[in-house]
Scaffold this active site. Structure first.
Site, PDB file in Angstrom:
ATOM      1  N   LYS A 121      35.979  24.850  41.189  1.00 15.86           N
ATOM      2  CA  LYS A 121      36.436  25.675  40.068  1.00 15.86           C
ATOM      3  C   LYS A 121      35.233  26.232  39.289  1.00 15.86           C
ATOM      4  O   LYS A 121      34.246  25.527  39.076  1.00 15.86           O
ATOM      5  CB  LYS A 121      37.284  24.795  39.150  1.00 15.86           C
ATOM      6  CG  LYS A 121      38.351  25.548  38.422  1.00 15.86           C
ATOM      7  CD  LYS A 121      39.344  24.601  37.764  1.00 15.86           C
ATOM      8  CE  LYS A 121      40.207  25.424  36.843  1.00 15.86           C
ATOM      9  NZ  LYS A 121      40.556  24.797  35.620  1.00 15.86           N
ATOM     10  N   SER A 173      37.142  37.049  49.231  1.00 11.64           N
ATOM     11  CA  SER A 173      38.493  37.550  49.000  1.00 11.64           C
ATOM     12  C   SER A 173      39.350  37.438  50.246  1.00 11.64           C
ATOM     13  O   SER A 173      38.869  37.601  51.360  1.00 11.64           O
ATOM     14  CB  SER A 173      38.464  39.012  48.561  1.00 11.64           C
ATOM     15  OG  SER A 173      39.804  39.459  48.367  1.00 11.64           O
ATOM     16  N   LYS A 217      33.044  41.240  43.217  1.00 17.16           N
ATOM     17  CA  LYS A 217      34.322  40.553  43.455  1.00 17.16           C
ATOM     18  C   LYS A 217      35.221  40.672  42.230  1.00 17.16           C
ATOM     19  O   LYS A 217      36.434  40.868  42.344  1.00 17.16           O
ATOM     20  CB  LYS A 217      34.053  39.073  43.781  1.00 17.16           C
ATOM     21  CG  LYS A 217      35.320  38.192  43.871  1.00 17.16           C
ATOM     22  CD  LYS A 217      36.238  38.608  45.006  1.00 17.16           C
ATOM     23  CE  LYS A 217      37.277  37.576  45.360  1.00 17.16           C
ATOM     24  NZ  LYS A 217      38.272  37.248  44.375  1.00 17.16           N
ATOM     25  N   HIS A 248      36.677  44.080  42.274  1.00 10.04           N
ATOM     26  CA  HIS A 248      37.697  44.067  43.344  1.00 10.04           C
ATOM     27  C   HIS A 248      39.003  43.525  42.769  1.00 10.04           C
ATOM     28  O   HIS A 248      40.083  44.094  42.980  1.00 10.04           O
ATOM     29  CB  HIS A 248      37.203  43.189  44.507  1.00 10.04           C
ATOM     30  CG  HIS A 248      38.274  42.702  45.442  1.00 10.04           C
ATOM     31  ND1 HIS A 248      39.185  41.732  45.086  1.00 10.04           N
ATOM     32  CD2 HIS A 248      38.593  43.065  46.707  1.00 10.04           C
ATOM     33  CE1 HIS A 248      40.020  41.525  46.097  1.00 10.04           C
ATOM     34  NE2 HIS A 248      39.667  42.325  47.091  1.00 10.04           N
ATOM     35  N   ASN A 249      38.925  42.427  42.007  1.00  7.47           N
ATOM     36  CA  ASN A 249      40.132  41.835  41.438  1.00  7.47           C
ATOM     37  C   ASN A 249      40.759  42.742  40.381  1.00  7.47           C
ATOM     38  O   ASN A 249      41.983  42.789  40.245  1.00  7.47           O
ATOM     39  CB  ASN A 249      39.816  40.465  40.831  1.00  7.47           C
ATOM     40  CG  ASN A 249      39.582  39.409  41.900  1.00  7.47           C
ATOM     41  OD1 ASN A 249      39.283  39.721  43.046  1.00  7.47           O
ATOM     42  ND2 ASN A 249      39.704  38.153  41.542  1.00  7.47           N
ATOM     43  N   GLU A 307      42.635  45.239  42.164  1.00 11.24           N
ATOM     44  CA  GLU A 307      43.825  44.538  42.677  1.00 11.24           C
ATOM     45  C   GLU A 307      44.912  44.459  41.587  1.00 11.24           C
ATOM     46  O   GLU A 307      46.092  44.683  41.861  1.00 11.24           O
ATOM     47  CB  GLU A 307      43.381  43.135  43.108  1.00 11.24           C
ATOM     48  CG  GLU A 307      44.435  42.211  43.646  1.00 11.24           C
ATOM     49  CD  GLU A 307      43.854  40.817  43.857  1.00 11.24           C
ATOM     50  OE1 GLU A 307      44.436  39.849  43.340  1.00 11.24           O
ATOM     51  OE2 GLU A 307      42.806  40.681  44.529  1.00 11.24           O
ATOM     52  N   ARG A 329      35.231  62.593  11.996  1.00 11.25           N
ATOM     53  CA  ARG A 329      34.156  61.606  11.830  1.00 11.25           C
ATOM     54  C   ARG A 329      33.064  62.152  10.908  1.00 11.25           C
ATOM     55  O   ARG A 329      32.487  61.418  10.107  1.00 11.25           O
ATOM     56  CB  ARG A 329      33.551  61.240  13.202  1.00 11.25           C
ATOM     57  CG  ARG A 329      34.504  60.464  14.097  1.00 11.25           C
ATOM     58  CD  ARG A 329      33.877  60.147  15.463  1.00 11.25           C
ATOM     59  NE  ARG A 329      32.858  59.110  15.314  1.00 11.25           N
ATOM     60  CZ  ARG A 329      31.584  59.260  15.639  1.00 11.25           C
ATOM     61  NH1 ARG A 329      31.140  60.427  16.097  1.00 11.25           N
ATOM     62  NH2 ARG A 329      30.715  58.274  15.488  1.00 11.25           N
TER      63      ARG A 329
END
Length: 495
Positions: free
Chosen positions: A82, A135, A189, A192-193, A196, A459
């Site tokens: 983990k 993955s 990664k 990538h998630n 996903e 602004r």
């Protein structure tokens, strides 16, 4: 066998589902591997599996010292535990026995800065370090994942031959490449998630519209998704969705999908992606919308109360009135095109985030090669990743997938269908935040002039933040309120 005899080419510590499966995958490729886990029953379980799955060359070790000494030098040890503290604890347990030149490979979903800290700590002891995104879930780990190793190139070169054997194999090679320095493998990664998350949200919206506006049954949905999986939408997530619609409920009538509580879990990588996008000033609205939807899905009781309260306030279900005039066949085709166009936006946002981070960190990421290694093994594997790879080969400095000539043509061809689906969903009161976010992203990105001029004026008025002009260089500040009142007064005089 004498524990101190170096019998294995590589080691793997951490034998939960992913660790076990990756270890068996490595052993199955004929690479002798030592495995270790703090809970010894997991070691026994893995050794039994190796025996039952073909007497694979896998050797169980029961303490960190025997484990490390059973691996040939220079040693390479994969850890799959983990993220966070357990990784540091495992590294500490192994480091006592590792020697300079040995390598640690963390295969977990780790925050990239933790990997960069560990690279620095390991290098003080002469130990090499890789943070490697893995993955494909448990099936990918066992039969061929997509691997994203970043960090020490020397550490990568020691295991490159092994990783190329165990990775998913596609027409243009194994789904692994050296990503870059530092925590780049973990970062890639993570994105990538994030892609996903966007992908899953968009597919769920396509399902929602077809089910509620089109009135389609689960068996019809299974057929539609199976057919989609034979065309340009061919992908792992479309394929598994088709399977999900077919599964009957063993505890009652109908299909299991309808009995599942509509609350989505998450592990944090999607949230990190959105936070990074914000920090790098990269718009990622499709990914952000998918994250918001997961948060909202968690408010099940609140949503049920809101449905009741708004019904009492007189809100009617808009689905019925929209459904009556629906041409099912046309709706299915429109949703297919809307889903495709929306997905391209989600991937474009992810790629832009990778490019921005690569520039910030000097990682020199090869976006075309990343698209290639995602073609197999991973959760977002899809047939159009090959086309994304080719787009970046045509132009490595491509500003966005949306302006690649091929993808631009496809977006233009599909925009009418996309607008029809979003419009229909809005009239029916079916939320499609992912599709809407993708469409808004497309519409904003393609406009040469936006209403940001008014925001800049505001602004400047309240904070003297200054503005630039379209017709002359420099920064300007205007006394807006004074001039407005002056203009008002002169109009009053004229009247």
């Amino acid at each position: 066998m004498e524990a101190s005899a170096a019998i294995s080419r590589i080691g793997l510590a951490g034998l939960a589902v992913m660790g076990q499966n990756l270890a068996l995958n490595i052993a199955e490729k004929g690479v002798p591997i030592s495995v270790y886990n703090r809970t010894t029953s997991k070691v026994d379980e893995t050794v039994d599996r190796a025996h039952n799955e073909g007497n694979l060359p896998l050797f169980g070790q029961y303490n960190p010292r025997d484990f490390v000494l059973s691996i040939q030098r220079p040693r390479s040890v994969i850890i799959l535990v983990k993220a966070g503290l357990p990784v540091d604890q495992t590294i500490a347990a192994l480091s006592d026995h590792l020697e300079p030149g040995d390598a640690i490979i963390d295969g977990g979903n780790e925050w990239y800065e933790n990997t960069e800290r560990r690279i620095a700590q390991a290098s003080e002891r002469g130990i090499l370090y890789l943070g490697m995104g893995v993955s494909g879930g448990e099936d990918g780990a066992r039969n061929g994942p997509s691997l994203m190793p970043g960090g020490s190139f020397e550490a990568y070169s020691h295991v490159e031959d092994i990783l190329k054997k165990v990775a998913a194999q596609v027409d243009d090679g194994p789904c692994v490449t050296y990503i870059g320095e530092g925590g780049s493998g973990n970062f890639v990664k993570m994105v990538h998630n994030g892609i996903e998350y966007g992908d899953m949200q968009l597919i769920s919206e396509a399902y929602d519209v077809l089910k509620h506006v089109g009135g389609l049954s689960n068996s019809e949905l299974a057929d539609i998704f199976s057919e989609w999986n034979r065309g340009e939408l061919e992908s792992f997530l479309i394929e598994i969705s088709a399977d999900i619609f077919k599964v009957k409920d063993e505890h009652g009538d109908g299909e299991l999908v309808d009995k599942i509580l509509d609350k989505t879990g998450m592990k944090g990588t999607g949230k990190w992606t959105v936070q990074q996008a914000a920090e790098l000033s990269i718009a990622a609205p499709t990914i952000a919308a998918s994250l918001d939807c997961r948060y909202l899905s968690g408010l099940k009781e609140e949503r049920e109360s809101a449905a009741e309260a708004l019904k009492e306030a007189g809100l009617n279900d808009g689905v019925g009135s929209v459904r009556s005039g629906i041409d099912k066949k046309k709706l299915i085709e429109d949703v297919r095109q809307a889903l495709y166009a929306s997905k391209i936006c989600s991937y474009a946002q992810g790629m832009n985030l990778l490019r921005a981070k690569s520039m910030e960190k000097g990682w020199n990421l090869n976006l075309g090669e990343l698209a290639r290694i995602w073609k197999g093994g991973c959760i977002i594997r899809a047939v159009f990743l090959d086309r994304i790879k080719k787009a970046y080969q045509r132009n490595p400095n491509l500003a966005s997938l949306l302006v690649d000539p091929e993808f631009a043509r496809e977006m233009v061809q599909r925009q009418a269908a996309w607008r029809r689906v979003v419009g229909l969903a809005i009239s029916a009161g079916i939320s499609t935040p992912g599709m809407c976010a993708s469409l808004a992203y497309f519409d904003t990105y393609r406009r040469a002039r936006l209403p940001a001029n008014l925001v800049q004026a505001q602004r400047d008025l309240f904070g003297a933040h200054t503005y630039e002009r379209v017709d002359r260089p420099g920064s300007f500040h205007t006394e807006w309120t004074k001039l407005a009142h002056k203009a008002e007064a002169s109009v009053g005089i004229l009247n």
